[in-house]
Design a protein around this motif. Structure first.
Motif, PDB file in Angstrom:
ATOM      1  N   TRP A   6      56.347  47.165   7.295  1.00 48.04           N
ATOM      2  CA  TRP A   6      56.248  46.467   6.014  1.00 48.04           C
ATOM      3  C   TRP A   6      57.582  46.456   5.295  1.00 48.04           C
ATOM      4  CZ3 TRP A   6      51.163  48.509   3.350  1.00 48.04           C
ATOM      5  CH2 TRP A   6      50.068  48.083   4.100  1.00 48.04           C
ATOM      6  N   SER A   7      58.240  47.649   5.246  1.00 47.50           N
ATOM      7  CA  SER A   7      59.489  47.670   4.493  1.00 47.50           C
ATOM      8  C   SER A   7      60.555  46.854   5.212  1.00 47.50           C
ATOM      9  CB  SER A   7      59.947  49.095   4.175  1.00 47.50           C
ATOM     10  OG  SER A   7      60.318  49.753   5.342  1.00 47.50           O
ATOM     11  N   GLU A   8      60.497  46.814   6.549  1.00 43.80           N
ATOM     12  CA  GLU A   8      61.422  45.951   7.300  1.00 43.80           C
ATOM     13  C   GLU A   8      61.184  44.495   6.908  1.00 43.80           C
ATOM     14  OE1 GLU A   8      62.981  43.124   9.803  1.00 43.80           O
ATOM     15  OE2 GLU A   8      60.818  43.412   9.837  1.00 43.80           O
ATOM     16  N   LEU A   9      59.908  44.159   6.782  1.00 49.74           N
ATOM     17  CA  LEU A   9      59.542  42.783   6.422  1.00 49.74           C
ATOM     18  C   LEU A   9      60.096  42.409   5.055  1.00 49.74           C
ATOM     19  CD1 LEU A   9      55.793  42.032   7.286  1.00 49.74           C
ATOM     20  CD2 LEU A   9      57.758  40.598   7.792  1.00 49.74           C
ATOM     21  N   ILE A  10      59.833  43.282   4.081  1.00 49.68           N
ATOM     22  CA  ILE A  10      60.244  42.989   2.703  1.00 49.68           C
ATOM     23  C   ILE A  10      61.778  42.988   2.596  1.00 49.68           C
ATOM     24  CG2 ILE A  10      60.119  43.737   0.287  1.00 49.68           C
ATOM     25  CD1 ILE A  10      57.325  44.929   0.977  1.00 49.68           C
ATOM     26  N   GLU A  11      62.405  44.063   3.118  1.00 49.97           N
ATOM     27  CA  GLU A  11      63.870  44.139   3.040  1.00 49.97           C
ATOM     28  C   GLU A  11      64.522  43.031   3.862  1.00 49.97           C
ATOM     29  OE1 GLU A  11      64.896  48.151   4.134  1.00 49.97           O
ATOM     30  OE2 GLU A  11      63.589  48.941   2.552  1.00 49.97           O
ATOM     31  N   GLY A  12      63.952  42.774   5.042  1.00 46.79           N
ATOM     32  CA  GLY A  12      64.489  41.726   5.912  1.00 46.79           C
ATOM     33  C   GLY A  12      64.411  40.357   5.258  1.00 46.79           C
ATOM     34  N   TYR A  13      63.334  40.138   4.523  1.00 41.92           N
ATOM     35  CA  TYR A  13      63.164  38.859   3.812  1.00 41.92           C
ATOM     36  C   TYR A  13      64.246  38.702   2.742  1.00 41.92           C
ATOM     37  CZ  TYR A  13      61.226  35.510   0.464  1.00 41.92           C
ATOM     38  OH  TYR A  13      61.068  34.464  -0.411  1.00 41.92           O
ATOM     39  N   PHE A  14      64.419  39.735   1.924  1.00 40.04           N
ATOM     40  CA  PHE A  14      65.392  39.641   0.824  1.00 40.04           C
ATOM     41  C   PHE A  14      66.847  39.647   1.317  1.00 40.04           C
ATOM     42  CE2 PHE A  14      61.824  41.099  -1.972  1.00 40.04           C
ATOM     43  CZ  PHE A  14      61.832  39.988  -2.800  1.00 40.04           C
ATOM     44  N   ALA A  15      67.068  40.169   2.527  1.00 44.48           N
ATOM     45  CA  ALA A  15      68.445  40.222   3.049  1.00 44.48           C
ATOM     46  C   ALA A  15      68.913  38.859   3.563  1.00 44.48           C
ATOM     47  CB  ALA A  15      68.529  41.247   4.170  1.00 44.48           C
ATOM     48  N   GLN A  16      67.970  37.926   3.702  1.00 45.59           N
ATOM     49  CA  GLN A  16      68.340  36.622   4.254  1.00 45.59           C
ATOM     50  C   GLN A  16      68.870  35.672   3.191  1.00 45.59           C
ATOM     51  OE1 GLN A  16      65.043  35.052   6.533  1.00 45.59           O
ATOM     52  NE2 GLN A  16      64.945  36.846   7.842  1.00 45.59           N
ATOM     53  N   GLU A  17      69.585  34.676   3.675  1.00 47.16           N
ATOM     54  CA  GLU A  17      70.104  33.608   2.818  1.00 47.16           C
ATOM     55  C   GLU A  17      68.930  32.659   2.571  1.00 47.16           C
ATOM     56  OE1 GLU A  17      72.636  32.350   0.464  1.00 47.16           O
ATOM     57  OE2 GLU A  17      73.395  33.920   1.790  1.00 47.16           O
ATOM     58  N   ARG A  18      68.239  32.796   1.423  1.00 50.15           N
ATOM     59  CA  ARG A  18      67.054  31.968   1.184  1.00 50.15           C
ATOM     60  C   ARG A  18      67.156  31.287  -0.179  1.00 50.15           C
ATOM     61  NH1 ARG A  18      63.986  32.957   5.412  1.00 50.15           N
ATOM     62  NH2 ARG A  18      62.370  31.578   4.625  1.00 50.15           N
ATOM     63  N   ALA A  19      66.354  30.256  -0.363  1.00 52.19           N
ATOM     64  CA  ALA A  19      66.401  29.501  -1.621  1.00 52.19           C
ATOM     65  C   ALA A  19      65.495  30.162  -2.663  1.00 52.19           C
ATOM     66  CB  ALA A  19      65.956  28.056  -1.366  1.00 52.19           C
ATOM     67  N   PHE A  20      65.887  31.371  -3.101  1.00 47.41           N
ATOM     68  CA  PHE A  20      65.059  32.118  -4.062  1.00 47.41           C
ATOM     69  C   PHE A  20      65.045  31.389  -5.406  1.00 47.41           C
ATOM     70  CE2 PHE A  20      66.848  35.533  -1.288  1.00 47.41           C
ATOM     71  CZ  PHE A  20      65.652  35.983  -0.742  1.00 47.41           C
ATOM     72  N   ALA A  21      63.901  30.875  -5.792  1.00 49.83           N
ATOM     73  CA  ALA A  21      63.791  30.243  -7.111  1.00 49.83           C
ATOM     74  C   ALA A  21      63.366  31.307  -8.126  1.00 49.83           C
ATOM     75  CB  ALA A  21      62.773  29.105  -7.080  1.00 49.83           C
ATOM     76  N   LEU A  22      62.404  32.144  -7.726  1.00 45.52           N
ATOM     77  CA  LEU A  22      61.895  33.185  -8.625  1.00 45.52           C
ATOM     78  C   LEU A  22      61.182  34.248  -7.802  1.00 45.52           C
ATOM     79  CD1 LEU A  22      61.523  33.833 -11.725  1.00 45.52           C
ATOM     80  CD2 LEU A  22      59.246  32.829 -11.504  1.00 45.52           C
ATOM     81  N   VAL A  23      61.426  35.513  -8.151  1.00 43.81           N
ATOM     82  CA  VAL A  23      60.649  36.598  -7.556  1.00 43.81           C
ATOM     83  C   VAL A  23      59.709  37.094  -8.652  1.00 43.81           C
ATOM     84  CG1 VAL A  23      60.675  38.862  -6.455  1.00 43.81           C
ATOM     85  CG2 VAL A  23      62.554  37.255  -6.038  1.00 43.81           C
ATOM     86  N   VAL A  24      58.421  37.048  -8.362  1.00 46.15           N
ATOM     87  CA  VAL A  24      57.411  37.506  -9.319  1.00 46.15           C
ATOM     88  C   VAL A  24      57.047  38.936  -8.933  1.00 46.15           C
ATOM     89  CG1 VAL A  24      55.103  37.085 -10.248  1.00 46.15           C
ATOM     90  CG2 VAL A  24      56.570  35.138  -9.630  1.00 46.15           C
ATOM     91  N   SER A  25      57.461  39.887  -9.777  1.00 44.95           N
ATOM     92  CA  SER A  25      57.206  41.291  -9.504  1.00 44.95           C
ATOM     93  C   SER A  25      55.951  41.723 -10.267  1.00 44.95           C
ATOM     94  CB  SER A  25      58.417  42.111  -9.950  1.00 44.95           C
ATOM     95  OG  SER A  25      58.268  43.441  -9.544  1.00 44.95           O
ATOM     96  N   LEU A  26      54.918  42.103  -9.520  1.00 46.73           N
ATOM     97  CA  LEU A  26      53.626  42.405 -10.138  1.00 46.73           C
ATOM     98  C   LEU A  26      53.461  43.895 -10.411  1.00 46.73           C
ATOM     99  CD1 LEU A  26      51.369  40.177  -7.838  1.00 46.73           C
ATOM    100  CD2 LEU A  26      52.442  39.564  -9.973  1.00 46.73           C
ATOM    101  N   VAL A  27      52.985  44.195 -11.620  1.00 42.07           N
ATOM    102  CA  VAL A  27      52.753  45.588 -12.029  1.00 42.07           C
ATOM    103  C   VAL A  27      51.375  45.648 -12.692  1.00 42.07           C
ATOM    104  CG1 VAL A  27      53.563  47.467 -13.539  1.00 42.07           C
ATOM    105  CG2 VAL A  27      55.238  45.984 -12.400  1.00 42.07           C
ATOM    106  N   ASP A  28      50.580  46.652 -12.343  1.00 43.05           N
ATOM    107  CA  ASP A  28      49.250  46.833 -12.932  1.00 43.05           C
ATOM    108  C   ASP A  28      49.405  47.282 -14.388  1.00 43.05           C
ATOM    109  OD1 ASP A  28      46.705  47.826 -13.692  1.00 43.05           O
ATOM    110  OD2 ASP A  28      46.212  48.350 -11.621  1.00 43.05           O
ATOM    111  N   ILE A  29      48.876  46.485 -15.325  1.00 36.78           N
ATOM    112  CA  ILE A  29      49.053  46.756 -16.764  1.00 36.78           C
ATOM    113  C   ILE A  29      48.365  48.052 -17.205  1.00 36.78           C
ATOM    114  CG2 ILE A  29      47.012  45.471 -17.565  1.00 36.78           C
ATOM    115  CD1 ILE A  29      48.804  44.416 -19.897  1.00 36.78           C
ATOM    116  N   ARG A  30      47.402  48.524 -16.419  1.00 38.54           N
ATOM    117  CA  ARG A  30      46.612  49.692 -16.858  1.00 38.54           C
ATOM    118  C   ARG A  30      47.360  51.008 -16.727  1.00 38.54           C
ATOM    119  NH1 ARG A  30      41.674  48.924 -13.004  1.00 38.54           N
ATOM    120  NH2 ARG A  30      43.458  48.743 -11.600  1.00 38.54           N
TER     121      ARG A  30
END
Length: 195
Positions: A91-115
Motif C-alpha cells: 500500500w505504501s509503495e502504491l501511495i508513495e509511488g503514485y505521488f513520486a510520478q510526474e502527474r497532472a495533480f489538480a488537487l489532493v483531497v486529504s480526508l480526516v475523521d472530524i470526530r
C-alpha cells in the motif's frame, strides 16, 4: 464539471502499472475507515461506484474514475492495523509511488475523521503535501455524527492541530447527509479548471 458523468475506469495494484497522466487528477487520500468510498459515491451521485465495505482497508488498489474528462483517483486507505506487513508495504509503495510520478495533480483531497484529532499518519500526509508543494484541501468526514456546535469546534481544533497554511481549504462534510458536498465540488471544479 458534470459529476453525473462518472464511471469506473481502472484499478492498479502497483505504481509501475499506472498509465501516464494525461488529464487533471483529483486524488483522495485518508485513513482506512475515514469514509473515502462513501464520500466519492456522494460526490459522483452514485450509490455503489466506489465499493463501500464494512471492513476497513478494503481498497487495496489505486482506483481511477472518469468524471467528465478529469480523473478521480482513490488511493488505498492507510494505517489499517489488521493487514499483513507485506500488504502494508505494498500500500505504501502504491501511495508513495503514485505521488513520486510526474502527474497532472489538480488537487489532493486529504480526508480526516472530524470526530477525532488528526492521527500521526494524517499529520504525516498533510506535511508531505505541504513539503511537496502539491495543491491540497482537507476534508473532514462524518460531520453528521456531531451536533453543529461540536462540528464547528472540531473543525477549528483540527485546523489548529494541522497548522494549515493560510488559505488552505478545510471543508466539513457528511456523505450521509450531503453536507459540504457542493463546496467540495466547487473546490474541485476550480482546481481542475486551473490545470
Amino acid at each position: 464539471m458534470n459529476y453525473h458523468k462518472a464511471s469506473f475506469k481502472a484499478a492498479y495494484g502497483t505504481s509501475t502499472q499506472l498509465p501516464a497522466s494525461t488529464r487533471p487528477e483529483v486524488s483522495f487520500a485518508g485513513r482506512s475507515n475515514v469514509g473515502k468510498s462513501s464520500l466519492l459515491n456522494k460526490l459522483m451521485y452514485r450509490k455503489g461506484l466506489a465499493k463501500v465495505s464494512s471492513t476497513p482497508g478494503k481498497t487495496a488498489t489505486i482506483n481511477f474514475y472518469d468524471v467528465d474528462g478529469a480523473d478521480f483517483v482513490d488511493l488505498p486507505g492507510y494505517g489499517y492495523a489488521k493487514v499483513s506487513k507485506s500488504e502494508k508495504g505494498r500500500w505504501s509503495e502504491l501511495i508513495e509511488g503514485y505521488f513520486a510520478q510526474e502527474r497532472a495533480f489538480a488537487l489532493v483531497v486529504s480526508l480526516v475523521d472530524i470526530r477525532h484529532e488528526a492521527t500521526p499518519l494524517d499529520l504525516q500526509m498533510i506535511s508531505f503535501l505541504q513539503e511537496s508543494g502539491l495543491p491540497f484541501a482537507v476534508v473532514l468526514t462524518k460531520a453528521d455524527k456531531l451536533s453543529k456546535q461540536q462540528a464547528m469546534r472540531q473543525t477549528a481544533a483540527i485546523r489548529k492541530q494541522l497548522q494549515l497554511p493560510q488559505g488552505t481549504p478545510l471543508v466539513a462534510t457528511s456523505a450521509e447527509k450531503g453536507t459540504g458536498m457542493d463546496e467540495l465540488r466547487k473546490l474541485i471544479d476550480a482546481a481542475v479548471a486551473d490545470r
